[in-house]
Design a protein around this motif. Structure first.
Motif, PDB file in Angstrom:
ATOM      1  N   UNK A  94       0.810  -1.213   0.000  1.00 17.93           N
ATOM      2  CA  UNK A  94       0.000   0.000   0.000  1.00 17.93           C
ATOM      3  C   UNK A  94       0.848   1.269   0.000  1.00 17.93           C
ATOM      4  N   UNK A  95       2.087   1.147   0.472  1.00 16.63           N
ATOM      5  CA  UNK A  95       2.965   2.317   0.483  1.00 16.63           C
ATOM      6  C   UNK A  95       3.271   2.792  -0.940  1.00 16.63           C
ATOM      7  N   UNK A  96       3.120   1.909  -1.908  1.00 18.99           N
ATOM      8  CA  UNK A  96       3.427   2.251  -3.298  1.00 18.99           C
ATOM      9  C   UNK A  96       2.160   2.458  -4.122  1.00 18.99           C
ATOM     10  N   UNK A  97       1.055   2.696  -3.417  1.00 16.63           N
ATOM     11  CA  UNK A  97      -0.232   2.793  -4.098  1.00 16.63           C
ATOM     12  C   UNK A  97      -0.269   3.922  -5.119  1.00 16.63           C
ATOM     13  N   UNK A  98       0.248   5.092  -4.754  1.00 19.49           N
ATOM     14  CA  UNK A  98       0.197   6.240  -5.658  1.00 19.49           C
ATOM     15  C   UNK A  98       0.961   5.976  -6.945  1.00 19.49           C
ATOM     16  N   UNK A  99       2.181   5.445  -6.820  1.00 14.67           N
ATOM     17  CA  UNK A  99       2.995   5.170  -7.999  1.00 14.67           C
ATOM     18  C   UNK A  99       2.358   4.100  -8.872  1.00 14.67           C
ATOM     19  N   UNK A 100       1.814   3.056  -8.253  1.00 16.60           N
ATOM     20  CA  UNK A 100       1.182   1.982  -9.022  1.00 16.60           C
ATOM     21  C   UNK A 100      -0.075   2.485  -9.727  1.00 16.60           C
ATOM     22  N   UNK A 101      -0.819   3.341  -9.058  1.00 19.36           N
ATOM     23  CA  UNK A 101      -2.028   3.899  -9.664  1.00 19.36           C
ATOM     24  C   UNK A 101      -1.682   4.715 -10.901  1.00 19.36           C
ATOM     25  N   UNK A 102      -0.596   5.492 -10.827  1.00 16.75           N
ATOM     26  CA  UNK A 102      -0.170   6.289 -11.980  1.00 16.75           C
ATOM     27  C   UNK A 102       0.272   5.382 -13.134  1.00 16.75           C
ATOM     28  N   UNK A 103       0.979   4.297 -12.813  1.00 18.62           N
ATOM     29  CA  UNK A 103       1.375   3.355 -13.853  1.00 18.62           C
ATOM     30  C   UNK A 103       0.152   2.748 -14.537  1.00 18.62           C
ATOM     31  N   UNK A 104      -0.866   2.410 -13.754  1.00 22.35           N
ATOM     32  CA  UNK A 104      -2.087   1.828 -14.325  1.00 22.35           C
ATOM     33  C   UNK A 104      -2.824   2.848 -15.185  1.00 22.35           C
ATOM     34  N   UNK A 105      -2.806   4.105 -14.781  1.00 20.44           N
ATOM     35  CA  UNK A 105      -3.420   5.157 -15.602  1.00 20.44           C
ATOM     36  C   UNK A 105      -2.716   5.260 -16.953  1.00 20.44           C
ATOM     37  N   UNK A 106      -1.400   5.235 -16.921  1.00 23.78           N
ATOM     38  CA  UNK A 106      -0.638   5.306 -18.168  1.00 23.78           C
ATOM     39  C   UNK A 106      -0.920   4.081 -19.038  1.00 23.78           C
ATOM     40  N   UNK A 107      -1.038   2.928 -18.387  1.00 25.64           N
ATOM     41  CA  UNK A 107      -1.336   1.712 -19.137  1.00 25.64           C
ATOM     42  C   UNK A 107      -2.704   1.811 -19.801  1.00 25.64           C
ATOM     43  N   UNK A 108      -3.664   2.359 -19.093  1.00 29.50           N
ATOM     44  CA  UNK A 108      -5.001   2.519 -19.652  1.00 29.50           C
ATOM     45  C   UNK A 108      -4.981   3.460 -20.849  1.00 29.50           C
ATOM     46  N   UNK A 109      -4.176   4.531 -20.772  1.00 28.47           N
ATOM     47  CA  UNK A 109      -4.108   5.487 -21.883  1.00 28.47           C
ATOM     48  C   UNK A 109      -3.550   4.842 -23.151  1.00 28.47           C
TER      49      UNK A 109
END
Length: 271
Positions: A172-187
């Motif tokens: 969970x400590x890396x939630x923000x970074x992982x969320x951004x990676x998933x956003x980029x993947x979705x794009x």
């Protein structure tokens, strides 16, 4: 484009200046500094084989399948050696998953009939490089507009097959970074290439300057000569002997930065 490595293996006086860095991501920059390392070049020369063939899948994914581990290459953060005579535009450096700072991990589940969230790798509108190591787990790197997203896929035996992705989150400590990676993947699933914009990477100019400084330093140039290669003769003539010595200090720092990146700091550039 031919970008010969600036080393004992062969030098190109206009090497750094001749390469186009506009679409470089962190992995590309890391390779540019590593391939100038004489110890890496020596290890590459002694490796057998020096070159491993990739295959192109019918969906356009470039695949490297490894039947054994290459421990000497892993020492440098790679699955296998890449040819140091070639720049990032000409070769693919397959960075090892353990060397990457962040990786999107997913389990590929067999789709149920009529399921809406089914994906194929071809759905991602990006350049795709995949490596399958001896563990059989594919690492697929998506690249577009200077954005790099590593994707580790478990449970997908055929890379071109359809699957339902189940994304993993281990910390969970890396939630923000992982969320951004998933956003980029979705794009990357958007057909409009402009949707994926290169993140603000103010270090790009400094990395290019550090690369030029490193190349000139490896040729034995003086700090003043290095400064002229980076900033131009007019600026150096006007400011080299200024009271602040700003340009001299900046040139020294760029040489030190380039050298440090070549000697191992390149790993910090990996996503």
């Amino acid at each position: 484009m031919n970008c010969s490595v600036n080393s004992k293996a062969g030098r190109d006086d206009d090497h750094a200046a001749s390469c186009s860095f506009a679409a470089y991501d962190g992995g590309d920059w890391a390779w540019e500094f590593l391939r100038r390392n004489d110890d890496y070049i020596s290890d590459w020369r002694s490796s057998i084989p020096r070159h491993l063939p990739c295959i192109m899948l019918n969906d356009g994914t470039k695949l490297l399948r490894l039947r054994r581990r290459f421990l000497q290459a892993e020492k440098w953060g790679l699955y296998a050696f890449a040819d140091p005579r070639l720049c990032a535009h000409e070769t693919t450096a397959f960075w090892h998953a353990k060397a990457l700072k962040r990786v999107v991990r997913l389990n590929a589940r067999k789709p149920d009939q009529g399921e809406a969230s089914v994906r194929r790798l071809a759905d991602f509108n990006a350049e795709r490089h995949a490596v399958i190591g001896v563990d059989g787990v594919p690492l697929v790197v998506m690249k577009r507009n200077g954005v790099r997203i590593p994707l580790e896929i478990h449970g997908l035996s055929v890379l071109t097959a359809a699957f339902t992705p189940v994304y993993e989150l281990h910390d969970l400590d890396d939630l923000t970074a992982q969320t951004e990676l998933l956003r980029r993947l979705q794009r990357l699933t958007d057909a409009d290439l402009r949707v994926v914009q290169k993140p603000s990477f103010a270090a790009d100019e400094r990395l290019q300057q550090a690369l030029i400084a490193l190349d000139e330093s490896l040729k034995g140039k003086t700090y003043r000569q290095i400064a002229i290669a980076i900033f131009g003769e007019k600026k150096v003539t006007e400011e080299w002997h200024s009271h602040s010595q700003f340009l001299r200090d900046r040139t020294r720092r760029l040489v030190a930065k380039g050298t440090a990146l070549m000697k191992g700091g390149y790993l910090d550039l990996l996503a």
